[in-house]
Design a protein around this motif. Structure first.
Motif, PDB file in Angstrom:
ATOM      1  N   ASP A 178       0.964  -4.639   5.916  1.00 21.86           N
ATOM      2  CA  ASP A 178       0.161  -4.753   7.138  1.00 21.86           C
ATOM      3  C   ASP A 178       1.013  -4.628   8.408  1.00 21.86           C
ATOM      4  OD1 ASP A 178      -2.146  -5.029   5.700  1.00 21.86           O
ATOM      5  OD2 ASP A 178      -2.171  -7.228   5.789  1.00 21.86           O
ATOM      6  N   ASP A 179       2.274  -5.033   8.333  1.00 19.28           N
ATOM      7  CA  ASP A 179       3.152  -4.879   9.497  1.00 19.28           C
ATOM      8  C   ASP A 179       3.312  -3.408   9.868  1.00 19.28           C
ATOM      9  OD1 ASP A 179       3.558  -7.594   9.724  1.00 19.28           O
ATOM     10  OD2 ASP A 179       5.415  -7.586   8.551  1.00 19.28           O
ATOM     11  N   HIS A 180       3.347  -2.551   8.857  1.00 17.20           N
ATOM     12  CA  HIS A 180       3.441  -1.112   9.116  1.00 17.20           C
ATOM     13  C   HIS A 180       2.161  -0.588   9.766  1.00 17.20           C
ATOM     14  CE1 HIS A 180       6.702  -1.453   6.090  1.00 17.20           C
ATOM     15  NE2 HIS A 180       7.251  -0.486   6.791  1.00 17.20           N
ATOM     16  N   VAL A 181       1.026  -1.128   9.344  1.00 20.33           N
ATOM     17  CA  VAL A 181      -0.249  -0.724   9.944  1.00 20.33           C
ATOM     18  C   VAL A 181      -0.267  -1.095  11.426  1.00 20.33           C
ATOM     19  CG1 VAL A 181      -2.755  -1.031   9.924  1.00 20.33           C
ATOM     20  CG2 VAL A 181      -1.492  -0.933   7.765  1.00 20.33           C
ATOM     21  N   ASN A 182       0.133  -2.332  11.729  1.00 15.92           N
ATOM     22  CA  ASN A 182       0.142  -2.778  13.122  1.00 15.92           C
ATOM     23  C   ASN A 182       1.112  -1.959  13.965  1.00 15.92           C
ATOM     24  OD1 ASN A 182      -1.721  -4.794  12.534  1.00 15.92           O
ATOM     25  ND2 ASN A 182      -0.141  -6.320  12.079  1.00 15.92           N
ATOM     26  N   ARG A 183       2.304  -1.678  13.423  1.00 11.87           N
ATOM     27  CA  ARG A 183       3.280  -0.890  14.170  1.00 11.87           C
ATOM     28  C   ARG A 183       2.760   0.535  14.376  1.00 11.87           C
ATOM     29  NH1 ARG A 183       8.803  -0.374  15.553  1.00 11.87           N
ATOM     30  NH2 ARG A 183       8.694  -2.619  15.821  1.00 11.87           N
ATOM     31  N   LEU A 184       2.113   1.085  13.375  1.00 13.81           N
ATOM     32  CA  LEU A 184       1.582   2.436  13.485  1.00 13.81           C
ATOM     33  C   LEU A 184       0.523   2.512  14.585  1.00 13.81           C
ATOM     34  CD1 LEU A 184       1.999   5.171  12.157  1.00 13.81           C
ATOM     35  CD2 LEU A 184       0.205   4.603  10.523  1.00 13.81           C
ATOM     36  N   ARG A 185      -0.309   1.517  14.677  1.00  9.32           N
ATOM     37  CA  ARG A 185      -1.334   1.488  15.731  1.00  9.32           C
ATOM     38  C   ARG A 185      -0.685   1.361  17.106  1.00  9.32           C
ATOM     39  NH1 ARG A 185      -5.344  -2.593  12.364  1.00  9.32           N
ATOM     40  NH2 ARG A 185      -6.304  -0.974  11.045  1.00  9.32           N
ATOM     41  N   PRO A 203       9.501   1.379  10.871  1.00 11.15           N
ATOM     42  CA  PRO A 203      10.460   0.965   9.837  1.00 11.15           C
ATOM     43  C   PRO A 203      10.105   1.603   8.500  1.00 11.15           C
ATOM     44  CG  PRO A 203       9.662  -0.928  11.068  1.00 11.15           C
ATOM     45  CD  PRO A 203       8.799   0.231  11.464  1.00 11.15           C
ATOM     46  N   PRO A 204      11.091   1.959   7.702  1.00 16.34           N
ATOM     47  CA  PRO A 204      10.787   2.547   6.388  1.00 16.34           C
ATOM     48  C   PRO A 204      10.132   1.520   5.479  1.00 16.34           C
ATOM     49  CG  PRO A 204      13.135   2.088   6.592  1.00 16.34           C
ATOM     50  CD  PRO A 204      12.535   1.844   7.945  1.00 16.34           C
ATOM     51  N   GLY A 205       9.368   2.015   4.530  1.00 16.68           N
ATOM     52  CA  GLY A 205       8.757   1.129   3.560  1.00 16.68           C
ATOM     53  C   GLY A 205       9.762   0.719   2.494  1.00 16.68           C
ATOM     54  N   THR A 206       9.278  -0.035   1.538  1.00 12.66           N
ATOM     55  CA  THR A 206      10.121  -0.498   0.433  1.00 12.66           C
ATOM     56  C   THR A 206       9.977   0.455  -0.746  1.00 12.66           C
ATOM     57  OG1 THR A 206       9.824  -2.800   1.120  1.00 12.66           O
ATOM     58  CG2 THR A 206      10.603  -2.400  -1.127  1.00 12.66           C
ATOM     59  N   ARG A 207      11.101   1.024  -1.167  1.00 11.86           N
ATOM     60  CA  ARG A 207      11.065   1.969  -2.295  1.00 11.86           C
ATOM     61  C   ARG A 207      10.954   1.181  -3.593  1.00 11.86           C
ATOM     62  NH1 ARG A 207      11.677   7.134  -2.684  1.00 11.86           N
ATOM     63  NH2 ARG A 207      12.380   7.289  -0.506  1.00 11.86           N
ATOM     64  N   THR A 208       9.871   1.421  -4.321  1.00  9.61           N
ATOM     65  CA  THR A 208       9.636   0.717  -5.576  1.00  9.61           C
ATOM     66  C   THR A 208      10.007   1.562  -6.789  1.00  9.61           C
ATOM     67  OG1 THR A 208       7.325   1.468  -5.548  1.00  9.61           O
ATOM     68  CG2 THR A 208       7.812  -0.712  -4.610  1.00  9.61           C
ATOM     69  N   HIS A 209       9.870   2.875  -6.661  1.00  9.63           N
ATOM     70  CA  HIS A 209      10.285   3.817  -7.694  1.00  9.63           C
ATOM     71  C   HIS A 209      10.924   5.007  -6.998  1.00  9.63           C
ATOM     72  CE1 HIS A 209       7.067   1.442  -9.639  1.00  9.63           C
ATOM     73  NE2 HIS A 209       7.820   1.580 -10.739  1.00  9.63           N
ATOM     74  N   GLN A 210      11.423   5.930  -7.759  1.00 11.71           N
ATOM     75  CA  GLN A 210      12.131   7.072  -7.191  1.00 11.71           C
ATOM     76  C   GLN A 210      11.281   7.827  -6.171  1.00 11.71           C
ATOM     77  OE1 GLN A 210      13.758   9.766 -10.071  1.00 11.71           O
ATOM     78  NE2 GLN A 210      14.611  11.159  -8.545  1.00 11.71           N
ATOM     79  N   ASN A 211      10.010   7.991  -6.471  1.00 11.03           N
ATOM     80  CA  ASN A 211       9.132   8.746  -5.575  1.00 11.03           C
ATOM     81  C   ASN A 211       7.999   7.906  -5.005  1.00 11.03           C
ATOM     82  OD1 ASN A 211      10.527  11.237  -5.938  1.00 11.03           O
ATOM     83  ND2 ASN A 211       9.534  11.449  -7.952  1.00 11.03           N
ATOM     84  N   MET A 237       0.848  -1.198   0.000  1.00  9.47           N
ATOM     85  CA  MET A 237       0.000   0.000   0.000  1.00  9.47           C
ATOM     86  C   MET A 237       0.878   1.240   0.000  1.00  9.47           C
ATOM     87  SD  MET A 237      -1.337   0.081   3.989  1.00  9.47           S
ATOM     88  CE  MET A 237      -1.496  -1.706   4.093  1.00  9.47           C
ATOM     89  N   ARG A 238       0.331   2.326  -0.553  1.00  9.68           N
ATOM     90  CA  ARG A 238       1.055   3.592  -0.567  1.00  9.68           C
ATOM     91  C   ARG A 238       0.823   4.325   0.745  1.00  9.68           C
ATOM     92  NH1 ARG A 238       1.785   5.352  -5.839  1.00  9.68           N
ATOM     93  NH2 ARG A 238       2.906   7.110  -4.913  1.00  9.68           N
ATOM     94  N   ILE A 239       1.515   5.430   0.950  1.00  9.24           N
ATOM     95  CA  ILE A 239       1.455   6.144   2.219  1.00  9.24           C
ATOM     96  C   ILE A 239       0.051   6.682   2.503  1.00  9.24           C
ATOM     97  CG2 ILE A 239       2.153   8.389   1.284  1.00  9.24           C
ATOM     98  CD1 ILE A 239       3.821   8.728   3.895  1.00  9.24           C
ATOM     99  N   ALA A 240      -0.710   7.024   1.457  1.00 12.54           N
ATOM    100  CA  ALA A 240      -2.070   7.518   1.668  1.00 12.54           C
ATOM    101  C   ALA A 240      -2.956   6.424   2.274  1.00 12.54           C
ATOM    102  CB  ALA A 240      -2.658   8.010   0.351  1.00 12.54           C
ATOM    103  N   ALA A 241      -2.789   5.200   1.772  1.00 12.02           N
ATOM    104  CA  ALA A 241      -3.572   4.082   2.304  1.00 12.02           C
ATOM    105  C   ALA A 241      -3.137   3.751   3.735  1.00 12.02           C
ATOM    106  CB  ALA A 241      -3.412   2.856   1.407  1.00 12.02           C
ATOM    107  N   LEU A 242      -1.835   3.819   3.993  1.00 13.81           N
ATOM    108  CA  LEU A 242      -1.336   3.588   5.347  1.00 13.81           C
ATOM    109  C   LEU A 242      -1.871   4.653   6.296  1.00 13.81           C
ATOM    110  CD1 LEU A 242       0.501   2.067   7.324  1.00 13.81           C
ATOM    111  CD2 LEU A 242       2.383   3.545   6.576  1.00 13.81           C
TER     112      LEU A 242
END
Length: 218
Positions: free
Chosen positions: A41-48, A27-35, A1-6
């Motif tokens: 889901d692990d990021h969602v759980n950590r964010l909560r 933790p940082p996400g995985t960079r798929t393109h330059q921007n 998911m992108r940052i907006a969805a997160l």
């Protein structure tokens, strides 16, 4: 998911997410393109969890970072993990009651000896208890200090529940997260329950027609 969805899933702004990443909480996400950066889901759980620590638990970013570092270690035994969580929670220091510190330290030593509790001298909670007893003595509330054994009885039962919940977790990361959440948010839950119980019992034990003196409550 992108940052907006997160952001939608975690209930925080994209700016906050970037801040948590910079501060080492998320933790940082995985960079798929330059921007473009992808999250899961692990990021969602950590964010909560971060929100719970900061917003409900009232921790500072630095304290939350210390606790989350324990969670991310992944190489500790369950007992080591719990110990690191307890010590990472730190202690509340107070200058109130400095003149009563020696007596308060003796109060705590006597309590630990009576109960046979094996507590390291460096324990932050031990120091906090000494501070609390010192402040209570200075304020003339020795009755609360005298009631410590009654409180300790209840605390031991609560601790047994805590340890049981930790042991029920199948993986170390969940054990550590349970230790963090149980100690921090569990304290908030217990405080709320205590106040609710006081409100309930007061309706039957405390009179409504004026102050109650010693020996008048039946």
């Amino acid at each position: 998911m992108r940052i907006a969805a997160l952001s939608r899933a975690g209930g925080v702004s994209p700016a906050s997410i970037k801040y948590y990443v910079r501060e080492g909480l998320l933790p940082p996400g995985t960079r798929t393109h330059q921007n473009q950066v992808e999250y899961n889901d692990d990021h969602v759980n950590r964010l909560r969890l971060i929100r719970a620590l900061l917003d409900i638990g009232g921790l500072s970013v630095e304290a939350a970072r210390s606790l989350l570092a324990v969670l991310d270690t992944g190489t500790l035994t369950a007992r080591e993990s719990l110990g690191m969580v307890l010590y990472a929670l730190g202690e509340r220091r107070s200058s109130v009651g400095e003149s009563e510190k020696e007596t308060a330290a003796a109060d705590v030593e006597a309590l630990l000896a009576r109960r046979g509790w094996r507590i390291d001298e460096r324990s932050p909670a031990r120091s906090t208890l000494v501070d609390a007893c010192a402040a209570l003595r200075l304020l003339g509330h020795e009755d609360l200090v005298a009631a410590m054994d009654d409180y300790a009885d209840i605390s031991e039962s609560i601790a047994a529940i805590d340890i049981g919940l930790i042991l029920a977790e199948p993986a170390l990361d969940r054990i550590t997260e349970t230790a963090i959440v149980g100690n921090l948010l569990g304290d908030t839950l217990l405080s709320a329950l205590r106040r609710l119980a006081q409100e309930h019992l007061s309706s039957g034990l405390l009179p409504e027609d004026g102050p109650t003196g010693a020996g008048q409550v039946s």
